[in-house]
Design a protein around this motif. Sequence first.
Motif, short mmCIF file in Angstrom:
data_model
loop_
_atom_site.label_atom_id
_atom_site.label_comp_id
_atom_site.label_asym_id
_atom_site.label_seq_id
_atom_site.Cartn_x
_atom_site.Cartn_y
_atom_site.Cartn_z
N ASP A 116 -5.59 9.69 14.96
CA ASP A 116 -5.37 8.24 15.13
C ASP A 116 -6.69 7.42 15.40
O ASP A 116 -7.29 8.11 16.29
CB ASP A 116 -4.45 7.62 15.69
CG ASP A 116 -2.86 7.88 15.00
OD1 ASP A 116 -2.86 7.87 13.58
OD2 ASP A 116 -1.85 7.64 15.59
N ARG A 117 -6.90 6.39 14.86
CA ARG A 117 -8.21 5.87 15.45
C ARG A 117 -7.46 4.63 16.53
O ARG A 117 -6.71 3.89 16.09
CB ARG A 117 -8.89 5.17 14.42
CG ARG A 117 -10.18 4.35 14.62
CD ARG A 117 -10.86 3.71 13.64
NE ARG A 117 -11.46 4.92 12.82
CZ ARG A 117 -12.85 5.19 12.84
NH1 ARG A 117 -13.68 4.63 13.63
NH2 ARG A 117 -13.25 6.19 11.99
N LEU A 118 -8.35 4.67 17.71
CA LEU A 118 -8.09 3.51 18.55
C LEU A 118 -9.03 2.40 18.68
O LEU A 118 -10.55 2.94 18.61
CB LEU A 118 -8.28 4.32 19.96
CG LEU A 118 -7.07 5.63 20.03
CD1 LEU A 118 -7.01 6.20 21.50
CD2 LEU A 118 -5.58 5.10 19.78
N TYR A 119 -8.78 1.36 18.94
CA TYR A 119 -9.51 0.05 19.06
C TYR A 119 -9.69 -0.16 20.71
O TYR A 119 -8.42 -0.52 20.99
CB TYR A 119 -9.19 -0.88 18.29
CG TYR A 119 -9.47 -0.55 16.77
CD1 TYR A 119 -10.89 -0.90 16.13
CD2 TYR A 119 -8.80 0.13 16.07
CE1 TYR A 119 -11.20 -0.85 14.82
CE2 TYR A 119 -9.26 0.60 14.60
CZ TYR A 119 -10.33 0.26 13.96
OH TYR A 119 -10.56 0.20 12.75
N LYS A 140 3.42 4.01 27.48
CA LYS A 140 4.56 4.04 26.82
C LYS A 140 4.39 4.28 25.45
O LYS A 140 3.58 3.75 24.69
CB LYS A 140 5.08 2.75 27.17
CG LYS A 140 6.65 2.68 27.06
CD LYS A 140 7.20 1.39 27.66
CE LYS A 140 8.79 1.20 27.65
NZ LYS A 140 9.29 -0.04 28.25
N ALA A 141 5.37 5.22 24.84
CA ALA A 141 5.24 5.49 23.42
C ALA A 141 5.78 4.31 22.48
O ALA A 141 6.65 3.68 23.02
CB ALA A 141 6.29 6.45 23.14
N TRP A 142 4.98 3.99 21.57
CA TRP A 142 5.20 2.70 20.68
C TRP A 142 6.22 3.26 19.70
O TRP A 142 6.74 4.46 19.59
CB TRP A 142 4.00 2.33 19.94
CG TRP A 142 2.87 1.87 20.62
CD1 TRP A 142 3.12 1.27 22.04
CD2 TRP A 142 1.49 1.87 20.53
NE1 TRP A 142 1.74 0.71 22.45
CE2 TRP A 142 0.83 1.38 21.56
CE3 TRP A 142 0.79 2.39 19.44
CZ2 TRP A 142 -0.53 1.24 21.69
CZ3 TRP A 142 -0.56 2.41 19.54
CH2 TRP A 142 -1.27 1.75 20.52
N LYS A 143 7.02 2.29 18.85
CA LYS A 143 7.84 2.57 17.71
C LYS A 143 7.31 3.86 17.01
O LYS A 143 7.92 4.36 16.46
CB LYS A 143 8.30 1.23 17.01
CG LYS A 143 9.10 0.26 18.03
CD LYS A 143 9.42 -0.87 17.07
CE LYS A 143 10.36 -1.92 17.97
NZ LYS A 143 10.75 -2.99 17.20
N THR A 144 6.08 3.44 16.33
CA THR A 144 5.36 4.54 15.75
C THR A 144 4.52 5.31 16.87
O THR A 144 3.34 4.65 16.96
CB THR A 144 4.68 3.83 14.70
OG1 THR A 144 5.41 3.11 13.67
CG2 THR A 144 3.99 5.03 13.63
N PRO A 145 4.96 6.25 17.25
CA PRO A 145 4.19 7.04 18.50
C PRO A 145 2.58 7.40 17.66
O PRO A 145 2.55 7.92 16.62
CB PRO A 145 4.70 8.24 18.63
CG PRO A 145 6.32 7.77 18.31
CD PRO A 145 5.98 6.98 16.94
N MET A 163 -3.23 0.09 13.06
CA MET A 163 -4.62 -0.24 13.91
C MET A 163 -4.30 -0.20 15.59
O MET A 163 -4.04 -1.18 15.87
CB MET A 163 -5.45 -1.42 13.70
CG MET A 163 -6.92 -1.41 14.46
SD MET A 163 -7.61 -3.47 14.22
CE MET A 163 -6.75 -4.27 14.97
N PRO A 164 -3.99 1.24 16.15
CA PRO A 164 -3.67 1.00 17.56
C PRO A 164 -4.62 0.46 18.40
O PRO A 164 -5.76 0.78 18.12
CB PRO A 164 -3.52 2.71 17.81
CG PRO A 164 -3.48 3.06 16.30
CD PRO A 164 -4.18 2.34 15.33
N ILE A 165 -4.33 -0.28 19.21
CA ILE A 165 -5.13 -0.86 20.40
C ILE A 165 -4.77 -0.67 21.60
O ILE A 165 -3.45 -0.83 22.09
CB ILE A 165 -5.16 -2.60 19.96
CG1 ILE A 165 -5.62 -2.92 18.69
CG2 ILE A 165 -5.85 -3.33 21.30
CD1 ILE A 165 -5.50 -4.51 18.23
#
Length: 378
Positions: free
Chosen positions: A34-37, A24-29, A1-3
């Motif tokens: 993808d759904r954003l919250y 900044k890119a996350w460990k799982t870009p 759940m990308p926030i």
Amino acid sequence: MPILSFSSNDIDVITGKKTRTIRKAWKTPLKKGDRLYCYWNLVSKEKMKIFEALVTDVENISFEEIKDNDELAMQEGFKDSYDMLREFKKMYGGQIAGSDEFQIIYFEKLDIDDWKGDKIDEKAMITKRADILFDSGKFDKSTMCYEAALRLDPDDVYLLNKQGDNLSRLGKFDDAIGCYDKALEFEPDNEYILNNKAIALLNAGRIEEAYKASTIAYNYRPSSPIVLYWRGFILEMLGRYDAALRVYDKLIVIDGENPEVWNARGNLLTDMGMLEEAIQSFDKAVEVCLDDSEMDAGAINRMGNAYIDLGKFDEALECFNKAISLEKHNIDFLLNKGVVLMELGKFEEAVDSFNKVLLRNPDNEDAFFLKEECLENF
């Protein structure tokens, strides 16, 4: 759940004007689909969900490629790349290396019926943000939020009135009047909106129309203090001094503990040449103030001017000293004090007052010539 967290200043996100961000890119870009919250101020007490979105595209980019890119920064709403860099350092605690990977994330806000997480009252959320910005005096940003809220509910009377108030403060009086007119289609007897329209018309220089709007408001609520206050002022602008005085006298009966009412009456009486009565009104304004923070230095200064016109220079000096104690660097007050000191023959003290004016404004011709006149009398 990308926030994603946005700051309170990122108003373009709420209005739908901004549909991308750089992170900044996350460990799982992030990837397309993808759904954003999305939240305001995720790590503060003001945390608030604002919407859900779908990622529509992603561009991978290194920090080296973006750190000096003014064009990219301005597209993101920053003044330049330095401004963007400062925001990134704040966002990531200064922990950024040139090789760090970033992502330009493009997204599309989802209709609230398509959200998977908790739903919110979007209009209420946007309105709350708009009201906070309005109360903070950030009218350019609050008007964007009111506009966004009105897109959700274009017939909301509260929003139309607040947007009118906001546009008035931005000097967009015709647009403000349009908002008030639409609100009045739903609530034609709302004296507050009618009064706001009258004020906007007055500021737009349409004084006769302002008087007509004020009259309608007055006919609905003849005892409303706010309606009476502005009605008196509009009548004064029309040169109808006797009628304005009758309005202020009625207002005093209703709201006699309000210093602004007495100040307005004192100003009018000064313009009418009724100086003794004006002084009584200004004196009453000072008397009903609960503390010094409520005292109107301008009103005390005008009382001093009235005393000068009456030839009561000691009383005038007392007024100017009081006004200066409240606003010690006010050039007009210092200049008036110098003039009355000259009338009292206290030329050395007058020079000191004029010097304080010139220290603030070296090009003030009145202070310069009055000082020269004082020096000739030493």
